[in-house]
Design a protein around this motif. Sequence first.
Motif, PDB file in Angstrom:
ATOM      1  N   ASP A 152     -16.118 -16.398  78.792  1.00  0.00           N
ATOM      2  CA  ASP A 152     -15.663 -15.356  79.719  1.00  0.00           C
ATOM      3  C   ASP A 152     -16.608 -15.369  80.921  1.00  0.00           C
ATOM      4  OD1 ASP A 152     -14.873 -13.144  81.104  1.00  0.00           O
ATOM      5  OD2 ASP A 152     -15.205 -11.705  79.471  1.00  0.00           O
ATOM      6  N   LYS A 153     -16.156 -15.870  82.044  1.00  0.00           N
ATOM      7  CA  LYS A 153     -17.027 -16.022  83.209  1.00  0.00           C
ATOM      8  C   LYS A 153     -17.506 -14.685  83.760  1.00  0.00           C
ATOM      9  CE  LYS A 153     -15.064 -20.461  84.741  1.00  0.00           C
ATOM     10  NZ  LYS A 153     -13.881 -20.537  83.871  1.00  0.00           N
ATOM     11  N   LYS A 154     -16.840 -13.622  83.390  1.00  0.00           N
ATOM     12  CA  LYS A 154     -17.272 -12.303  83.859  1.00  0.00           C
ATOM     13  C   LYS A 154     -18.586 -11.869  83.215  1.00  0.00           C
ATOM     14  CE  LYS A 154     -12.598 -10.655  84.894  1.00  0.00           C
ATOM     15  NZ  LYS A 154     -11.556  -9.649  84.590  1.00  0.00           N
ATOM     16  N   THR A 155     -19.011 -12.582  82.181  1.00  0.00           N
ATOM     17  CA  THR A 155     -20.299 -12.253  81.537  1.00  0.00           C
ATOM     18  C   THR A 155     -21.470 -12.933  82.243  1.00  0.00           C
ATOM     19  OG1 THR A 155     -20.132 -14.124  79.993  1.00  0.00           O
ATOM     20  CG2 THR A 155     -19.158 -12.030  79.296  1.00  0.00           C
ATOM     21  N   ILE A 206     -24.054 -20.606 100.171  1.00  0.00           N
ATOM     22  CA  ILE A 206     -23.542 -21.758  99.422  1.00  0.00           C
ATOM     23  C   ILE A 206     -23.610 -21.475  97.930  1.00  0.00           C
ATOM     24  CG2 ILE A 206     -23.818 -24.228  98.959  1.00  0.00           C
ATOM     25  CD1 ILE A 206     -25.304 -24.423 101.648  1.00  0.00           C
ATOM     26  N   GLN A 207     -22.501 -21.701  97.257  1.00  0.00           N
ATOM     27  CA  GLN A 207     -22.453 -21.640  95.802  1.00  0.00           C
ATOM     28  C   GLN A 207     -22.553 -23.069  95.274  1.00  0.00           C
ATOM     29  OE1 GLN A 207     -19.588 -19.011  93.763  1.00  0.00           O
ATOM     30  NE2 GLN A 207     -18.854 -20.804  92.645  1.00  0.00           N
ATOM     31  N   THR A 208     -23.462 -23.285  94.325  1.00  0.00           N
ATOM     32  CA  THR A 208     -23.719 -24.636  93.821  1.00  0.00           C
ATOM     33  C   THR A 208     -23.672 -24.647  92.304  1.00  0.00           C
ATOM     34  OG1 THR A 208     -25.172 -25.084  95.704  1.00  0.00           O
ATOM     35  CG2 THR A 208     -25.339 -26.574  93.826  1.00  0.00           C
ATOM     36  N   LEU A 209     -23.020 -25.670  91.781  1.00  0.00           N
ATOM     37  CA  LEU A 209     -23.032 -25.941  90.341  1.00  0.00           C
ATOM     38  C   LEU A 209     -23.652 -27.314  90.154  1.00  0.00           C
ATOM     39  CD1 LEU A 209     -22.072 -24.951  87.483  1.00  0.00           C
ATOM     40  CD2 LEU A 209     -20.088 -26.439  87.818  1.00  0.00           C
ATOM     41  N   GLU A 223     -23.376 -32.739  91.620  1.00  0.00           N
ATOM     42  CA  GLU A 223     -23.568 -31.431  92.247  1.00  0.00           C
ATOM     43  C   GLU A 223     -22.289 -31.038  92.985  1.00  0.00           C
ATOM     44  OE1 GLU A 223     -27.412 -30.143  94.344  1.00  0.00           O
ATOM     45  OE2 GLU A 223     -26.109 -30.682  95.999  1.00  0.00           O
ATOM     46  N   TYR A 224     -21.846 -29.805  92.742  1.00  0.00           N
ATOM     47  CA  TYR A 224     -20.651 -29.269  93.403  1.00  0.00           C
ATOM     48  C   TYR A 224     -21.077 -28.112  94.305  1.00  0.00           C
ATOM     49  CZ  TYR A 224     -18.372 -31.709  89.510  1.00  0.00           C
ATOM     50  OH  TYR A 224     -17.966 -32.656  88.595  1.00  0.00           O
ATOM     51  N   LYS A 240     -13.810 -20.762  91.788  1.00  0.00           N
ATOM     52  CA  LYS A 240     -14.205 -22.128  92.133  1.00  0.00           C
ATOM     53  C   LYS A 240     -14.602 -22.921  90.880  1.00  0.00           C
ATOM     54  CE  LYS A 240     -14.185 -21.404  96.679  1.00  0.00           C
ATOM     55  NZ  LYS A 240     -13.143 -22.006  97.559  1.00  0.00           N
ATOM     56  N   LEU A 241     -14.960 -22.218  89.831  1.00  0.00           N
ATOM     57  CA  LEU A 241     -15.466 -22.860  88.614  1.00  0.00           C
ATOM     58  C   LEU A 241     -14.291 -23.207  87.702  1.00  0.00           C
ATOM     59  CD1 LEU A 241     -18.487 -20.455  88.006  1.00  0.00           C
ATOM     60  CD2 LEU A 241     -18.442 -22.595  89.334  1.00  0.00           C
TER      61      LEU A 241
END
Length: 459
Positions: A113-116, A67-70, A85-86, A99-100
Motif C-alpha cells: 500500500d503506497k499510502k503507507t 525532482i522525484q527519484t527512484l 535511476e528513474y 509515477k511509481l
Amino acid sequence: MHKETELKLRASRETLAALREHPLLKKRNKSGWQTRELLNQYFDTAERDLSAARVALRLRRDGEVIIQTLKCRGQSVAGLSERNEYEWQLDKVKLDLKKLDASCWPEQLAELDKKTIKPLFTTDFTREYAEISWGRGKAKVVIEAALDQGFVVAGKRKEAISELELELREGDPAALLELAAELAASVALMPCDISKAERGYRLLDEASYELDLPASELHAEMPLDDAYAALAWQLLGSSQRLAEQYRHKGHWRLLQDWVHCLAELRALTASLGQAAPRPVTKALRASLDALLEDWRPLVQAGNDDEDIRRAAPEQFAEELEDPRWGQFSLETARWLTARAWTVERKGRGERQGKAQLASWLHHQLGEEARALKLPLYVQRPEDLGEQLPRIEGILAWLHHARQVLEVPQQDRLYGELNKLHELAEQPLGEEDKSELLEARIEQARAIEQNRAWKHLLKA
C-alpha cells in the motif's frame, strides 16, 4: 530511466578544499566550479519495505526544481556503483505515487500500500560541481566532479557528509577509476560504496548496513581466472565496507575482519603460480604487504591488550588521512578491471588460467599440502612460522571454494589448519616456549591424521 555510474570517495573538508585547486582537475575543468544547495527527503514505510527491496525513494529540491527519484540498488564495489535511476520533475514538494507504476516499481512491492510510505530522513548538502573532460585514446570522457558537504539527519541523530562524487556522463567507466587513482596519489580519498541513503538507514538502525557482500558463486567448471576475479572483487569490496564501518563504530572485530580480508587477498594472489606471474602481481603484493606489516602485528597484540584496542580507532583514522588506503583500493580495482594478471601470459600460465577450477584446485592443494612437509615441523616446530604463507593459501581456498572440492571433512580440516596457523603466528617467548612448541607438534600431528589432509596428499 537511465543508468547511473558513479564513484563515491569519502574525503576530509581539507581534502575537498585541495581538490578545488588540484592541477589535474584544473587542467580538465571545462565549466569552472559551480555551487548549488540540494535538499533531499527520503521515504519508506515504517517496516522499511523499500530498503528491503533494495530501492531508495527521494524528493529533491534543487533551487526551484523539484525532482522525484527512484533508485534501484545495483552493483557496487570499490566505491564504484552502477544502478538504474528513474526521475520525474514535479510541480510541488509532494510524492506523486502514480509515477511509481509497474514500469519502475519492483515486483516484490506490487502488493504494498503506497499510502503507507512516509518521510524517514534527510540528506541536505552543498554541492560544488564541475564538468571534467579529456581525451582518452580516441574517445572522449566527460565526468561530473562534485564536492558534497552537509549532513544526513534521522530524528535526533546526524552524520556529516564530506565526499567527492565522480559521475560518468560520457565514456568508459574505467575512466572513473583512472581519474580517482590519479587524484588519490596525492590526497587521501577513501572509496566508499555506502550511499547517502544507506547512511540515513544506518542512523536509524546500525544493523541495516550489510558488511557481508554476497558470496562468490564458484562452480567446478569455471575457469581459474574467473574464480580468482570473483573472489578478489569480493575481498576488496568487503575490506572497504569493513574499513567504513570500523571508522564509524570502532568495534574491534571489524578491524580483525579487515586485516583478515587483506591477508586472504594476499594469499589467493600468491597461490596462482604461473597463472599470475610474479612480475604482474608485484605491485599488488607490495601494497598488501605494507598494510599487513603495520596492521597484522597490531591486531595480534590487541587481541590480548585492551589498551591497544582502545587506541586503534585513532590510529586507523590516521591511516585514512594518508593517501595509502585509497590509492591501494583504487589501483587494485583498476588492476582487477583490466585483469592485469592475464596480460602477456603465455604457455603453461595461460593453460592454468583457463583450467577448470575444480581440477586446478585439487592439484594445487595437493602440491601445497605436500610442500608444507608437516613431518619436518614435528621435528622442527620452532621453524613453523616460515610456512605461514603456504598455510594461509590453503586456508583461503578451503574457505572460499569448499563447494567445488570433493574432499571429506573439509570443515574439520579448515578448523585444524586455523589452529595451526594461530600457533605458527605466536612468537616464541622464553616463558612459554616449550609449551608452544609442544602445541605446534600436537597440532601438526592432528592434521596428519585428518582424512581430508590424507586425501589432499594423494592428489
